[in-house]
Design an enzyme around this catalytic site. Sequence first.
Site, PDB file in Angstrom:
ATOM      1  N   GLU A  94      12.743  -4.362  -4.978  1.00  0.00           N
ATOM      2  CA  GLU A  94      11.756  -4.520  -6.039  1.00  0.00           C
ATOM      3  C   GLU A  94      12.403  -4.401  -7.414  1.00  0.00           C
ATOM      4  O   GLU A  94      12.151  -5.194  -8.296  1.00  0.00           O
ATOM      5  CB  GLU A  94      10.652  -3.466  -5.863  1.00  0.00           C
ATOM      6  CG  GLU A  94       9.536  -3.566  -6.885  1.00  0.00           C
ATOM      7  CD  GLU A  94       8.331  -2.695  -6.544  1.00  0.00           C
ATOM      8  OE1 GLU A  94       8.450  -1.840  -5.657  1.00  0.00           O
ATOM      9  OE2 GLU A  94       7.284  -2.890  -7.171  1.00  0.00           O
ATOM     10  N   GLU A 105       9.962   6.858 -17.122  1.00  0.00           N
ATOM     11  CA  GLU A 105      10.418   8.249 -17.002  1.00  0.00           C
ATOM     12  C   GLU A 105      11.117   8.449 -15.656  1.00  0.00           C
ATOM     13  O   GLU A 105      12.159   9.098 -15.575  1.00  0.00           O
ATOM     14  CB  GLU A 105       9.226   9.199 -17.140  1.00  0.00           C
ATOM     15  CG  GLU A 105       8.643   9.280 -18.550  1.00  0.00           C
ATOM     16  CD  GLU A 105       7.913   8.012 -18.970  1.00  0.00           C
ATOM     17  OE1 GLU A 105       7.337   7.327 -18.112  1.00  0.00           O
ATOM     18  OE2 GLU A 105       7.941   7.690 -20.173  1.00  0.00           O
ATOM     19  N   SER A 156      -1.848  -4.298  -5.689  1.00  0.00           N
ATOM     20  CA  SER A 156      -1.924  -5.641  -6.274  1.00  0.00           C
ATOM     21  C   SER A 156      -2.252  -6.662  -5.192  1.00  0.00           C
ATOM     22  O   SER A 156      -1.748  -6.560  -4.071  1.00  0.00           O
ATOM     23  CB  SER A 156      -0.593  -6.018  -6.925  1.00  0.00           C
ATOM     24  OG  SER A 156      -0.227  -5.057  -7.883  1.00  0.00           O
ATOM     25  N   SER A 208       1.136   3.476  -3.297  1.00  0.00           N
ATOM     26  CA  SER A 208       0.540   4.489  -4.175  1.00  0.00           C
ATOM     27  C   SER A 208      -0.813   4.959  -3.656  1.00  0.00           C
ATOM     28  O   SER A 208      -1.557   4.217  -3.039  1.00  0.00           O
ATOM     29  CB  SER A 208       0.350   3.910  -5.580  1.00  0.00           C
ATOM     30  OG  SER A 208       1.547   3.380  -6.056  1.00  0.00           O
ATOM     31  N   GLY A 214       0.822  -1.201   0.000  1.00  0.00           N
ATOM     32  CA  GLY A 214       0.000   0.000   0.000  1.00  0.00           C
ATOM     33  C   GLY A 214       0.853   1.247   0.000  1.00  0.00           C
ATOM     34  O   GLY A 214       0.990   1.923   1.022  1.00  0.00           O
TER      35      GLY A 214
HETATM   36  C1  LIG Z   1       0.044  -3.465 -12.791  1.00  0.00           C
HETATM   37  C2  LIG Z   1       0.367  -2.484 -11.721  1.00  0.00           C
HETATM   38  C3  LIG Z   1       0.526  -2.921 -10.425  1.00  0.00           C
HETATM   39  C4  LIG Z   1       0.806  -2.027  -9.400  1.00  0.00           C
HETATM   40  N1  LIG Z   1       0.903  -2.510  -8.133  1.00  0.00           N
HETATM   41  C5  LIG Z   1       1.081  -1.631  -7.113  1.00  0.00           C
HETATM   42  C6  LIG Z   1       1.066  -2.095  -5.766  1.00  0.00           C
HETATM   43  O1  LIG Z   1       0.910  -3.284  -5.512  1.00  0.00           O
HETATM   44  N2  LIG Z   1       1.226  -1.205  -4.777  1.00  0.00           N
HETATM   45  C7  LIG Z   1       1.431   0.125  -5.033  1.00  0.00           C
HETATM   46  O2  LIG Z   1       1.610   0.857  -4.089  1.00  0.00           O
HETATM   47  N3  LIG Z   1       1.428   0.604  -6.301  1.00  0.00           N
HETATM   48  C8  LIG Z   1       1.256  -0.247  -7.342  1.00  0.00           C
HETATM   49  N4  LIG Z   1       1.237   0.228  -8.647  1.00  0.00           N
HETATM   50  C9  LIG Z   1       1.341   1.675  -8.855  1.00  0.00           C
HETATM   51  C10 LIG Z   1       2.569   2.147  -9.597  1.00  0.00           C
HETATM   52  O3  LIG Z   1       3.691   2.122  -8.768  1.00  0.00           O
HETATM   53  C11 LIG Z   1       2.241   3.540 -10.144  1.00  0.00           C
HETATM   54  O4  LIG Z   1       1.222   3.400 -11.118  1.00  0.00           O
HETATM   55  C12 LIG Z   1       3.430   4.216 -10.768  1.00  0.00           C
HETATM   56  O5  LIG Z   1       4.413   4.503  -9.807  1.00  0.00           O
HETATM   57  C13 LIG Z   1       3.047   5.499 -11.507  1.00  0.00           C
HETATM   58  O6  LIG Z   1       2.262   6.350 -10.716  1.00  0.00           O
HETATM   59  P1  LIG Z   1       0.883   6.920 -11.288  1.00  0.00           P
HETATM   60  O7  LIG Z   1       0.113   5.773 -11.799  1.00  0.00           O
HETATM   61  O8  LIG Z   1       0.276   7.770 -10.248  1.00  0.00           O
HETATM   62  O9  LIG Z   1       1.280   7.793 -12.530  1.00  0.00           O
HETATM   63  P2  LIG Z   1       1.692   9.342 -12.485  1.00  0.00           P
HETATM   64  O10 LIG Z   1       2.708   9.551 -11.428  1.00  0.00           O
HETATM   65  O11 LIG Z   1       0.488  10.193 -12.463  1.00  0.00           O
HETATM   66  O12 LIG Z   1       2.409   9.486 -13.902  1.00  0.00           O
HETATM   67  C14 LIG Z   1       1.701   9.768 -15.118  1.00  0.00           C
HETATM   68  C15 LIG Z   1       2.728  10.050 -16.211  1.00  0.00           C
HETATM   69  O13 LIG Z   1       3.548  11.168 -15.855  1.00  0.00           O
HETATM   70  C16 LIG Z   1       4.903  10.817 -15.858  1.00  0.00           C
HETATM   71  N5  LIG Z   1       5.609  11.530 -14.797  1.00  0.00           N
HETATM   72  C17 LIG Z   1       5.221  11.741 -13.523  1.00  0.00           C
HETATM   73  N6  LIG Z   1       6.165  12.392 -12.835  1.00  0.00           N
HETATM   74  C18 LIG Z   1       7.183  12.599 -13.683  1.00  0.00           C
HETATM   75  C19 LIG Z   1       8.463  13.192 -13.579  1.00  0.00           C
HETATM   76  N7  LIG Z   1       8.919  13.719 -12.440  1.00  0.00           N
HETATM   77  N8  LIG Z   1       9.240  13.198 -14.674  1.00  0.00           N
HETATM   78  C20 LIG Z   1       8.810  12.655 -15.844  1.00  0.00           C
HETATM   79  N9  LIG Z   1       7.638  12.082 -16.009  1.00  0.00           N
HETATM   80  C21 LIG Z   1       6.828  12.050 -14.935  1.00  0.00           C
HETATM   81  C22 LIG Z   1       4.925   9.326 -15.622  1.00  0.00           C
HETATM   82  O14 LIG Z   1       6.110   8.727 -16.100  1.00  0.00           O
HETATM   83  C23 LIG Z   1       3.708   8.882 -16.413  1.00  0.00           C
HETATM   84  O15 LIG Z   1       4.056   8.789 -17.759  1.00  0.00           O
HETATM   85  C24 LIG Z   1       0.944  -0.658  -9.688  1.00  0.00           C
HETATM   86  C25 LIG Z   1       0.818  -0.203 -11.001  1.00  0.00           C
HETATM   87  C26 LIG Z   1       0.519  -1.100 -12.010  1.00  0.00           C
HETATM   88  C27 LIG Z   1       0.353  -0.578 -13.411  1.00  0.00           C
END
Ligand SMILES: Cc1cc2nc3c(=O)[nH]c(=O)nc-3n(C[C@H](O)[C@H](O)[C@H](O)COP(=O)(O)OP(=O)(O)OC[C@H]3O[C@@H](n4cnc5c(N)ncnc54)[C@H](O)[C@@H]3O)c2cc1C
Lengths: 377, 290
Positions: free
Chosen positions: A239, A360, A156, A124, A122
Amino acid sequence: MDLAHTPEEDEFRARLREWLAKALPSLPPKPSPDDWPGRRAYDLGWQRMLYDAGYADVHWDASPTTRLIFLEETEKAGAPYVGANFVGLLHAGPTIAAEGTAGQRARWLPPILRGDEVWCQGFSEPDAGSDLASLRTRARKDGDHYVVSGSKIWTSHAEVADWCELLVRTDGDAPRHRGITWLAMPMDAPGVTVRPLRTLAGSTEFAEVFLDEVRVPVANRVGEENDGWRVTMVTLSFERGTAFVGEVVACRRVLGEVAREARANGRWDDPAVRRRLGRLNAEFRALWRLTQWNVSEAEASGGMPGVGGSVFKLRYSRARQELYDAAAEVLGAASLDLDRRWVLDRLSSLSYTIAAGTSEIQRNIVAERILGLPKGR
Amino acid sequence: MRFQPTEDQLALRAGVRGLLERRFGRDALRAAVDSGGLDRRLWRELGEAGFFALRLPEAEGGVGLGLPEAVLAFEEAGRALLPGPLVATHLAAGTVPGAATGETVVTAVHGGLVTWLDGADVVRGDAAGAVPLRSVDPLTPLHRAAVAGAPDPLFMLLTAAEQLGTAGRAGELAVRYARTREQFGRPIGAFQAVQRLCAESLVRVEVARAAVYAAAVTADPVDMAAARLLADEAAVRGARDCLQVHGGMGFTWEADVHLCLKRAWVRAQCGGSVTESEELLAGDLLGEPA
Ligand SMILES: Cc1cc2nc3c(=O)[nH]c(=O)nc-3n(C[C@H](O)[C@H](O)[C@H](O)COP(=O)(O)OP(=O)(O)OC[C@H]3O[C@@H](n4cnc5c(N)ncnc54)[C@H](O)[C@@H]3O)c2cc1C
């Protein structure tokens, strides 16, 4: 510079191979991807078999090279993937082992190894993804408990988890990275609600988790209060450092199957298809070598995975997507049929450039932490 | 498994790097661009240092080391952008008299091209009727040969090692420039778009390095073909991205970037046919013998 193994490592490999040949046929049939309780039971059953055979703690206690051999052999033999046990075995466990008290280790580690308890991550939140340090789920102290409110997302395996490695904000006034605390939260605590989210592959791999005044004992805190960010960095290096090792072996196997499919359906006669698959062979061979390089380096430096994991993840996540795109080219129109093999894998490969830190963000890490470029904007 | 270079190998690499920094530093590189000839004295010094005789058995007057050591040495040569038919001469040591000591400069026909035909003493392969080209690389005179020349996995691997070295140099040039050049009141390396170019360069170098070193350890022709594809990519793309990071300065003759790119292009052609490498790797997927 060599790729040779010690006699002990060769012996480990031979024993493991022998055991796998006997153990795998006794596994129950694979449950359907939608059957979460069935998947949990299947994955934990496999973990229990490993435990009984003395292989359960290979991710924690074995040398990096032994772990590499373990992942290579289990994958080659077609053994189940860690699955539901992923977070427990590959991050929460190593984090508790490194940062937990003796009592915490005794409470949480054995059930992970025996396959009795499932963990989820937990971290994100809806407004804290890449910018994880901006997380807002709050915890205030009330006697010997933290009272937690907020929400987590993309968690997840949340539906079937017993425990959650939870990041909460314990000091709203401190600089962002300093007010965060790492808690082990029981998923059956009152106030925890799990709402499954459907992925683009149609399944429910992850969920939203709502936390409404959830009481978590202070004794469940790993590391000091407000020191959770540092603890988290330990988790994340596990990880990125070791989580994908076995999957490279799997990709190499799939690539061979794609080539045989191409020969069977005539696509192999197209030189462009052959060349594309030949290039992917070079790619996955190199990624396997990079894995060996990283493992050998980790062994030389005492076992901690380093930032090299980001270099690997960047390239691997792209290569995996290219592999399934090539499979789709070989399949032609059949690549649109969800019942054909590789089609779901192609969909799930789309998450690799996002989950565990987007490409990124990995590039930012490489630029700033490895190349020493000024902090980006 | 000790995939990392050993102490001895690190010492060898440091030795080669030191020699090349002293004898073929940046000033020498630029002077060579202006003069255009092959430095016979440097060639003999390389011979004395054992560069060509590295893999020749000690009984035959060689250093008695293996492919991994050769790959480390050629990586340094590639980093220094050292000109000349280094790989061909190295591969001729023990067969062509004087090659091992650097007295004789040996070139060879590869990929339908011959480098340094007029500067070499001995040509291996059929260069009859070879036609001079106005070479794109100011430090590699080229002739076009009528025949392609048989593909040689060792030639491919050592050329890949040179590409790896050049790729590393290009990446370092880019990072150094990104740290110091300022625009909008800050170093350009603080901008993500620039960071991205640098980070991708490093990733390509690290992946290529793992492939090249592993191929040196296994001496497997399929590994060598893989190493070659990845090292070509690292060198060519790395030099291009380095040029981009340098902006207008990158497009000048003064910056060294173009020398990296042009040499990378030359080696990518001389390494033998890319198609053949890809077909070899494809056949390997079906379990067809290399
Ligand atoms: C299949 C799957 C399983 C997951 N499992 C877990 C889990 O078990 N537990 C958990 O805690 N999380 C989990 N996640 C979450 C995952 O870690 C996040 O989705 C990921 O870190 C991206 O965050 P976000 O989705 O909020 O995207 P955002 O942070 O909103 O990013 C959106 C876009 O903006 C870009 N961006 C954002 N900031 C920057 C920057 N500083 N520079 C350049 N580009 C940037 C990103 O690269 C992306 O292209 C999972 C995600 C997926 C897809």
